[in-house]
Design an enzyme around this catalytic site. Structure first.
Site, PDB file in Angstrom:
ATOM      1  N   CYS A 160     -11.756  11.512   7.682  1.00 58.84           N
ATOM      2  CA  CYS A 160     -10.754  10.520   7.275  1.00 58.84           C
ATOM      3  C   CYS A 160      -9.337  10.848   7.735  1.00 58.84           C
ATOM      4  O   CYS A 160      -8.401  10.092   7.439  1.00 58.84           O
ATOM      5  CB  CYS A 160     -10.794  10.347   5.764  1.00 58.84           C
ATOM      6  SG  CYS A 160     -12.419   9.848   5.162  1.00 58.84           S
ATOM      7  N   GLU A 310      -3.318  16.559  -3.847  1.00 62.19           N
ATOM      8  CA  GLU A 310      -2.217  16.140  -2.981  1.00 62.19           C
ATOM      9  C   GLU A 310      -0.879  16.241  -3.709  1.00 62.19           C
ATOM     10  O   GLU A 310       0.134  16.623  -3.108  1.00 62.19           O
ATOM     11  CB  GLU A 310      -2.435  14.716  -2.472  1.00 62.19           C
ATOM     12  CG  GLU A 310      -1.389  14.280  -1.459  1.00 62.19           C
ATOM     13  CD  GLU A 310      -1.711  12.972  -0.761  1.00 62.19           C
ATOM     14  OE1 GLU A 310      -1.006  12.631   0.217  1.00 62.19           O
ATOM     15  OE2 GLU A 310      -2.660  12.277  -1.193  1.00 62.19           O
ATOM     16  N   LYS A 331      -3.782   2.812  -0.032  1.00 61.73           N
ATOM     17  CA  LYS A 331      -5.202   2.597  -0.338  1.00 61.73           C
ATOM     18  C   LYS A 331      -5.412   1.848  -1.646  1.00 61.73           C
ATOM     19  O   LYS A 331      -6.512   1.370  -1.914  1.00 61.73           O
ATOM     20  CB  LYS A 331      -5.950   3.921  -0.345  1.00 61.73           C
ATOM     21  CG  LYS A 331      -6.070   4.568   1.035  1.00 61.73           C
ATOM     22  CD  LYS A 331      -6.863   5.869   0.974  1.00 61.73           C
ATOM     23  CE  LYS A 331      -6.899   6.560   2.340  1.00 61.73           C
ATOM     24  NZ  LYS A 331      -5.585   7.126   2.710  1.00 61.73           N
ATOM     25  N   HIS A 336     -10.196   2.532   1.208  1.00 66.05           N
ATOM     26  CA  HIS A 336     -10.226   3.680   2.120  1.00 66.05           C
ATOM     27  C   HIS A 336     -10.929   3.283   3.411  1.00 66.05           C
ATOM     28  O   HIS A 336     -12.151   3.148   3.457  1.00 66.05           O
ATOM     29  CB  HIS A 336     -10.949   4.848   1.447  1.00 66.05           C
ATOM     30  CG  HIS A 336     -10.767   6.156   2.128  1.00 66.05           C
ATOM     31  ND1 HIS A 336     -10.186   6.294   3.386  1.00 66.05           N
ATOM     32  CD2 HIS A 336     -11.088   7.423   1.740  1.00 66.05           C
ATOM     33  CE1 HIS A 336     -10.169   7.554   3.727  1.00 66.05           C
ATOM     34  NE2 HIS A 336     -10.714   8.273   2.759  1.00 66.05           N
TER      35      HIS A 336
END
Length: 408
Positions: A160, A310, A331, A336
């Site tokens: 990704c 994150e 997103k 996604h």
């Protein structure tokens, strides 16, 4: 070293099949998620589906049949990027024109179709074009053929983070003088019962069947990501080349960082070490300090561990500055897009820099106490943006971060 600018962009997405429509829907906080009735066995799921896309109309029946959906998306986005860049292919050195476009899963729809043919009709009926149609580099190859690009051509497979990996590697290639122009980005079309079943059985997908609220990054009620599809393609170019042909420069790319979690195949390091290193390297690459970053476009997939990881990485990378940098999570509206997410979000960041508007993170109604930064959730926020940072992380621990700057 060359300065590297962006002169064109194209997108196919659940929020629109051109940059103008995509951006207008994104800044208004519109959800591109819908409910898909997969099949009798699987049932229903939330998904970000590309609508109003007719490959036969775009490419013709003969050409469309030679490409899997992920390649069709990439080539359609490339045509948009080519047009917006004003590039005249017959007036450039094709040996210095490259293509860096990847896909995480590749032509899985073509593979499934041929497995069904094999099981029902036998080996003699399997398409001889199966392999060149399904391989993940098919999109890059088809784009290279379309452009007659004789320069460097690669198809990164970093899950990704592909979009940012492609853009970042293209940036470095042009920066070091090994190409003048590169079409870069990611593409994905993997919404089918096989992929969905695997992700669901791994407990990675949301169970929420309210499409407008299914993707909810940083919210305490988030329970997994929403699978999506599409493609984003950018035209990266040396500033010298762009100036020489009076190209419409829309942004500058000034930094790129990549790293590996070296931790787990599907779970991010819970302390965000790899993500932190990716951002740290991007800042170093662009000779930027944390105080100079005006906006962070988060990877933020709406998973329990990922969003917290994150958040911790941003705190480690930016220190005291972390609390005051606005953060947006595209997103929440796009879902996604897997290998296409980074390049789609790069296009969103370019538009934010151009227009001074930060798109909202929708569905962030009850922030997770462990996610306590300035996530823009009140609707779009107007703010001057000079430099923005965009994160993309992928299965296997692949991390990629890019820095974009307003072109002056």
């Amino acid at each position: 070293m060359n300065r590297v600018v962006i002169t064109g962009a194209g997108i196919i997405s659940p929020l629109g099949n051109n940059v103008h429509t995509f951006w207008n829907n994104l800044k208004q906080g519109k959800s591109g998620i819908s409910i898909l009735d997969v099949d009798e066995d699987y049932g229903k799921t939330a998904a970000g589906i590309v609508y109003d896309f007719d490959p036969v109309e775009i490419f013709g029946k003969k050409q469309a049949r030679k490409m899997d959906r992920f390649t069709q998306f990439a080539l359609a986005a490339t045509e948009q990027a080519l047009e917006s860049s004003g590039l005249e292919l017959d007036k450039i050195n094709k040996e210095r024109l490259g293509v860096f476009v990847g896909s995480g899963i590749g032509g899985i729809n073509t593979l499934i179709e041929n497995v069904n043919i094999l099981n029902k009709k036998g080996s003699s009926r399997v398409s001889p074009s199966l392999v060149p149609t399904m391989i993940p580099n098919a999109a890059a190859a088809q784009i290279s053929i379309r452009l007659s690009a004789l320069g460097p051509s690669i198809s990164p497979v970093t899950a990704c983070s592909i979009g940012n990996t492609s853009i970042g590697e293209a940036f470095n290639t042009i920066k070091h003088g090994d190409a003048d122009i590169i079409f870069a980005g990611g593409t994905e079309a993997a919404i089918n019962s096989l992929s969905l079943s695997s992700f669901r059985n791994a407990q990675a997908l949301t169970k929420n069947l309210d499409p407008a609220s299914a993707s909810r990054p940083f919210d305490v009620e988030r329970d997994g990501f929403v699978i999506s599809e599409g493609a984003g393609i950018l035209v990266l170019e040396s500033l010298e080349s762009a100036v020489e042909r009076s190209a419409p420069v829309i942004c500058e790319i000034i930094g790129y960082g990549s790293s590996s979690d070296a931790y787990h195949m599907v779970s991010p390091n819970p302390e965000g070490i790899g993500a932190y290193l990716s951002m740290k390297k991007a800042l170093e690459s662009g000779n930027m300090t944390p105080d100079e970053i005006d906006l962070i476009s988060a990877h933020a997939t709406s998973t329990k561990i990922g969003d917290i990881s994150e958040t911790l990485a941003i705190k480690k990378a930016f220190g005291k500055k972390a609390d005051s940098i606005p953060i947006t999570a595209n997103k929440s509206m796009l879902g996604h897009m897997l290998g296409a997410s980074g390049s789609a979000e790069a296009i969103a960041l370019i538009e934010s820099i151009k227009h001074g508007i930060i798109p909202p993170t929708i569905n962030l109604n009850n922030p997770d106490p462990d996610c306590d930064l300035d996530y823009v959730s009140e609707g779009m926020r107007k703010q001057q943006i000079n430099i923005g940072l965009s994160n993309s992380f992928g299965f296997g621990g692949h991390n990629a971060t890019i820095l974009l700057k307003k072109y002056l």
